[in-house]
Design a protein around this motif. Sequence first.
Motif, short mmCIF file in Angstrom:
data_model
loop_
_atom_site.label_atom_id
_atom_site.label_comp_id
_atom_site.label_asym_id
_atom_site.label_seq_id
_atom_site.Cartn_x
_atom_site.Cartn_y
_atom_site.Cartn_z
N TRP A 1 0.83 -1.20 0.00
CA TRP A 1 0.00 0.00 0.00
C TRP A 1 0.87 1.26 0.00
O TRP A 1 0.61 2.20 -0.74
N ARG A 2 1.88 1.29 0.82
CA ARG A 2 2.76 2.45 0.92
C ARG A 2 3.47 2.69 -0.41
O ARG A 2 3.56 3.83 -0.88
N THR A 3 3.97 1.64 -1.03
CA THR A 3 4.65 1.77 -2.32
C THR A 3 3.68 2.31 -3.37
O THR A 3 4.02 3.22 -4.13
N PHE A 4 2.48 1.76 -3.41
CA PHE A 4 1.47 2.24 -4.36
C PHE A 4 1.12 3.70 -4.09
O PHE A 4 1.00 4.51 -5.01
N TRP A 5 0.96 4.07 -2.83
CA TRP A 5 0.58 5.43 -2.46
C TRP A 5 1.66 6.42 -2.89
O TRP A 5 1.35 7.47 -3.44
N VAL A 6 2.92 6.09 -2.67
CA VAL A 6 4.03 6.97 -3.07
C VAL A 6 4.06 7.09 -4.59
O VAL A 6 4.22 8.19 -5.14
N TRP A 7 3.87 5.96 -5.29
CA TRP A 7 3.85 6.00 -6.77
C TRP A 7 2.70 6.86 -7.28
O TRP A 7 2.88 7.68 -8.17
N ARG A 8 1.51 6.68 -6.70
CA ARG A 8 0.34 7.44 -7.14
C ARG A 8 0.54 8.93 -6.90
O ARG A 8 0.19 9.77 -7.73
N LYS A 9 1.12 9.27 -5.76
CA LYS A 9 1.39 10.67 -5.45
C LYS A 9 2.38 11.27 -6.45
O LYS A 9 2.20 12.40 -6.91
N TRP A 10 3.40 10.53 -6.81
CA TRP A 10 4.39 10.99 -7.79
C TRP A 10 3.72 11.19 -9.16
O TRP A 10 3.97 12.20 -9.83
N VAL A 11 2.89 10.22 -9.58
CA VAL A 11 2.22 10.34 -10.89
C VAL A 11 1.30 11.56 -10.89
O VAL A 11 1.27 12.33 -11.85
N ARG A 12 0.55 11.75 -9.81
CA ARG A 12 -0.37 12.88 -9.74
C ARG A 12 0.41 14.20 -9.79
O ARG A 12 0.04 15.12 -10.51
N ARG A 13 1.49 14.30 -9.04
CA ARG A 13 2.29 15.53 -9.03
C ARG A 13 2.88 15.79 -10.41
O ARG A 13 2.88 16.92 -10.89
N THR A 14 3.40 14.74 -11.06
CA THR A 14 3.97 14.90 -12.40
C THR A 14 2.91 15.36 -13.39
O THR A 14 3.15 16.26 -14.21
N THR A 15 1.72 14.77 -13.33
CA THR A 15 0.63 15.14 -14.23
C THR A 15 0.22 16.59 -14.00
O THR A 15 0.02 17.35 -14.96
N ILE A 16 0.10 16.98 -12.75
CA ILE A 16 -0.28 18.37 -12.44
C ILE A 16 0.79 19.34 -12.94
O ILE A 16 0.47 20.38 -13.52
N ASP A 17 2.06 19.01 -12.75
CA ASP A 17 3.14 19.89 -13.24
C ASP A 17 3.11 20.02 -14.76
O ASP A 17 3.32 21.11 -15.30
N GLU A 18 2.85 18.91 -15.46
CA GLU A 18 2.75 18.97 -16.93
C GLU A 18 1.57 19.82 -17.36
O GLU A 18 1.67 20.61 -18.31
N CYS A 19 0.45 19.68 -16.67
CA CYS A 19 -0.73 20.49 -17.00
C CYS A 19 -0.48 21.96 -16.72
O CYS A 19 -0.89 22.83 -17.50
N LYS A 20 0.20 22.26 -15.62
CA LYS A 20 0.54 23.65 -15.32
C LYS A 20 1.40 24.25 -16.42
O LYS A 20 1.18 25.38 -16.86
N ALA A 21 2.39 23.49 -16.87
CA ALA A 21 3.29 23.98 -17.92
C ALA A 21 2.51 24.22 -19.21
O ALA A 21 2.72 25.24 -19.89
N ALA A 22 1.61 23.29 -19.55
CA ALA A 22 0.81 23.46 -20.77
C ALA A 22 -0.10 24.68 -20.66
O ALA A 22 -0.24 25.45 -21.62
N LEU A 23 -0.70 24.88 -19.50
CA LEU A 23 -1.57 26.04 -19.32
C LEU A 23 -0.78 27.33 -19.36
O LEU A 23 -1.22 28.31 -19.97
N GLN A 24 0.38 27.34 -18.75
CA GLN A 24 1.21 28.55 -18.78
C GLN A 24 1.62 28.89 -20.21
O GLN A 24 1.69 30.06 -20.58
N ALA A 25 1.88 27.86 -21.01
CA ALA A 25 2.34 28.10 -22.38
C ALA A 25 1.19 28.50 -23.30
O ALA A 25 1.39 29.28 -24.23
N ASP A 26 -0.01 27.97 -23.07
CA ASP A 26 -1.09 28.13 -24.03
C ASP A 26 -2.17 29.14 -23.66
O ASP A 26 -2.88 29.63 -24.53
N LEU A 27 -2.35 29.44 -22.40
CA LEU A 27 -3.45 30.32 -22.01
C LEU A 27 -2.98 31.76 -21.88
O LEU A 27 -2.13 32.09 -21.08
N PHE A 28 -3.59 32.63 -22.67
CA PHE A 28 -3.29 34.04 -22.59
C PHE A 28 -3.73 34.62 -21.25
O PHE A 28 -3.12 35.54 -20.74
#
Length: 191
Positions: free
Chosen positions: A44-71
């Motif tokens: 459970w702990r391993t899965f939780w750490v992995w899920r948290k990393w994936v979520r953070r990475t996805t959010i960071d990618e979305c932030k970068a895309a929004l910063q680049a594309d949204l006026f």
Amino acid sequence: MSVHGLTFILDRESEFTPLRQWEREYAIFHSIVRIPFFHKFRRWRTFWVWRKWVRRTTIDECKAALQADLFLLDPGLQPPLLKIRELCLEIEGLELFQATHPPETLEGYIHLQRHQRSWAGNTLSRIVWQIKDLCDDACRARARAQSKAAAVRQWAEGDPDLDDAALLSLPVAPGMPSPMAVRKPESFDMG
């Protein structure tokens, strides 16, 4: 380990535990380990750490895309865009026809509607010119920022033709024509 208990020795210090107490603690430990939460904790702990990393990475990618594309997220364009949106909402609320107090005669109705149309036309003209001015100002400011950023890149790359004084006195992007001057009409006649 003996018939009477266990002795634990660590750095010349010893601790003796009677056999019955050790057996009791052993049984309690293994009964706790068999509880599903503790039994599955490592996975459970391993899965939780992995899920948290994936979520953070996805959010960071979305932030970068929004910063680049949204006026709207651009600090230089956000105030003019919000003001333009406010002006568009003002246009949406314009009453093109006056129907709150119907006049008694046809001539009075026609006069009232002409007056309303003239007022709405002038208001619309004012709003259109405000939007045009906001767009012009925002585009000029953005062009200045882009030309300064390009000049800074040239300066950082060691362009010999660009000195500090030239860097500070850049009004618009190099090679960009100046905006056309448009004369504002005094009023907007819809008739």
